[in-house]
Design a protein around this motif. Structure first.
Motif, short mmCIF file in Angstrom:
data_model
loop_
_atom_site.label_atom_id
_atom_site.label_comp_id
_atom_site.label_asym_id
_atom_site.label_seq_id
_atom_site.Cartn_x
_atom_site.Cartn_y
_atom_site.Cartn_z
N VAL A 55 0.63 0.99 -3.75
CA VAL A 55 0.54 0.00 -4.83
C VAL A 55 -0.93 -0.31 -5.14
N LEU A 56 -1.73 -0.45 -4.08
CA LEU A 56 -3.15 -0.79 -4.30
C LEU A 56 -3.89 0.35 -5.00
N LYS A 57 -3.56 1.60 -4.63
CA LYS A 57 -4.23 2.74 -5.28
C LYS A 57 -3.86 2.76 -6.77
N LEU A 58 -2.58 2.56 -7.06
CA LEU A 58 -2.13 2.53 -8.46
C LEU A 58 -2.84 1.39 -9.21
N ALA A 59 -2.90 0.22 -8.57
CA ALA A 59 -3.52 -0.94 -9.23
C ALA A 59 -4.99 -0.69 -9.53
N ASN A 60 -5.68 0.00 -8.61
CA ASN A 60 -7.09 0.32 -8.85
C ASN A 60 -7.25 1.31 -10.00
#
Ligand SMILES: Cc1cc2nc3c(=O)[nH]c(=O)nc-3n(C[C@H](O)[C@H](O)[C@H](O)COP(=O)(O)OP(=O)(O)OC[C@H]3O[C@@H](n4cnc5c(N)ncnc54)[C@H](O)[C@@H]3O)c2cc1C
Length: 493
Positions: free
Chosen positions: A82-87
């Motif tokens: 999720v964090l990679k996508l959000a970045n």
């Protein structure tokens, strides 16, 4: 009525997700269909935390915030995804546990993805020799304490929100429990933890008793309010369940007498688990039925531990109270406190009477603590429309105290609830800062206090901002809190 029809309190600076369908598909790939929602009812449910002004807005049919997606990760890898996508997409991610925070910390004020940590709900291990428990961060406070009690321990951290808060939320907001005088605040209780940083790196601080291995970086992440990392696991101190509890209460002529008595108890290195001073108004409210406490300042104590020590602690506590003009009120006021300590129905019903109501906890060194109390009370009384300003003292250290103020008022003509709320908050925080106090003792910064961060931190706030930028260059993790003044841009009618 659809969600689009609701007025939003925090509507500026919302991140516009251009291709919502694509983001939803990616989230489902990462988390599975059952762990992703953009249903209106879920978005509505996660539009608020427990900040009391939210209830005023809910009653007016106004939404505090509006996340785009709600997610319930089950593994660390899913959070990393999720964090990679959000970045990549520059979308905010807001860690959310039980939503009992009272300063807006878990609100998606810029929209984005709510990361609800409740599925991190396993208690992993008790180590009896080390006196530690290792647990996932989404574990509910009451579930943890019940589990520990059944095995002969206590976690020592009993906030009033025990039933509605989590281990991760405690660490994020630097929480304090009702028994903190003996067991400490959460920063004293955390021995080690696992975190996921904004760019998706997983880091670990192993449990240690004490070490001399460089700066205490683990402590730096305690109180980060979900802006620098997501706590997934923690090792906490535990204690053998107390053999005996001694219940003591004394009423004092003045707040000064009560502060002197409690300070001198601690000076003798006696640490009752619970100590609580109620000013005269709160004594009337909570202990009006106790004859010896009429017009006085009530103090309740709970001494706990092994019997021999408890007996000695009780003796010294009593002697010291009597030396500072205390009158014995017996066990009944403490029993009454035990029975009512989790009850908050009165306070949460105040918005139905069109009152603006809240509580503000602050920290002080002993020097000047009584003057600070009077200064806050007097300044707040001058705010037009104030009908109640009272305090209790609920956290004690050999070097200082945590005060807890309660206010209620009716907005004056032409002022919205929010404008009035901010006026009272700013009056109290200014009165505290003016005399060298600390504007927050255990509820965190969130939105309500971020305006005051440069005053509280001085030049070191710049260093904090540099670190935030370094760890979270895209400002995806819980934006709009702590480092920025979102209050300025919010507004109600
Ligand atoms: C009636 C009542 C009584 C209260 N009494 C007390 C009290 O006695 N002592 C006290 O300290 N507080 C008290 N509080 C405040 C509140 O319960 C605490 O701040 C609590 O620690 C929040 O935990 P939570 O799980 O509900 O977190 P949430 O409200 O869900 O989140 C709070 C903040 O933590 C962040 N966060 C949540 N989980 C994580 C995680 N795993 N990793 C990183 N960041 C995370 C969120 O983004 C947010 O910024 C009280 C609140 C209420 C409503």
């Amino acid at each position: 009525m659809n969600l689009e029809d609701f007025e939003l309190i925090y509507k500026d600076d919302r991140v516009d997700i251009k291709d919502k369908k694509k983001v939803k598909t990616r989230l489902i790939e990462i988390l599975g269909e059952e762990n992703v929602s953009d249903n209106e009812i879920d978005i509505f449910a996660y539009s608020r935390d427990t900040t009391l002004i939210n209830t005023n807005w809910t009653l007016k049919g106004v939404l505090t915030s509006k996340p785009d997606f709600i997610t319930w990760p089950e593994t660390r890898e899913q959070i990393v995804g999720v964090l990679k996508l959000a970045n990549e997409e520059k979308i905010p991610v807001i860690p959310f546990s039980e939503g009992s925070g009272v300063v807006g910390g878990a609100l998606a004020i810029r929209g984005g993805i709510i990361l609800d940590m409740k599925k991190f709900n396993k208690i992993l291990e008790i180590n009896d020799k080390d006196l530690t428990v290792t647990t996932e961060a989404g574990v509910n406070g009451m579930n943890l304490e019940r589990y520990l009690n059944a095995k002969g321990y206590t976690g020592g951290h009993i906030p009033q929100s025990l039933y509605t808060s989590s281990v991760g939320g405690w660490i994020a907001h630097k929480a304090a429990g009702q028994f903190s005088t003996k067991y400490g605040k959460i920063e004293d209780i955390v021995m080690g933890m696992e975190l996921i940083l904004p760019k998706g790196d997983i880091i670990n601080f192993k449990p240690i008793a004490r070490a001399s291995t460089g700066p205490q970086l683990d402590k730096f992440f305690i109180g980060n309010e979900g802006t620098l990392g997501i706590v997934t696991k923690a090792t906490l101190k535990i204690w053998p369940y107390p053999e005996k509890r001694g219940l003591i209460s004394y009423a004092f002529p003045t707040i000064e007498d009560s502060l002197e008595a409690t300070r001198h108890i601690l000076r003798q290195q006696i640490f009752p688990a619970v100590m609580r001073i109620y000013d005269a108004d709160e004594t009337e409210r909570h202990f009006g039925h106790i004859e010896n406490a009429k017009g006085k300042v009530m103090v309740v104590f709970v001494c706990e531990g092994i019997e021999k020590l408890v007996d000695l602690e009780e003796e010294i506590t009593r002697e010291t109270c009597e030396k500072y003009r205390g009158v014995d009120c017996g066990e009944e006021p403490v029993e009454h406190w035990f029975e009512t300590r989790f009850k908050v129905t009165d306070t949460s019903s105040t918005p139905t009477f069109k009152l603006v109501f809240d509580t503000i906890e602050v920290g002080f060194l002993w020097e000047g603590a009584a003057d600070m109390y009077h200064s806050v009370i007097e300044s707040t009384k001058k705010v037009k429309g104030i009908i109640l300003i009272t305090a209790h003292v609920s956290h004690f250290y050999p070097n200082g105290v945590g005060f807890y103020f309660t206010f209620a008022g009716i907005p004056t003509e032409g002022k919205s609830d929010f404008e009035y709320y901010k006026e009272v908050w700013n009056t109290i925080v200014k009165a505290v800062e003016d005399v060298g106090g600390s504007f927050g003792h255990h509820h965190g910064v969130g939105i309500n206090r971020s305006k005051w961060m440069p005053v509280e931190w001085g030049k070191s706030f710049e260093t904090l901002k540099v670190i935030k930028k370094l760890l979270d260059p895209n400002n995806i993790l819980n934006p709009g809190k702590v480092y920025e003044d979102a209050w300025e841009k919010g507004g109600d009618k």
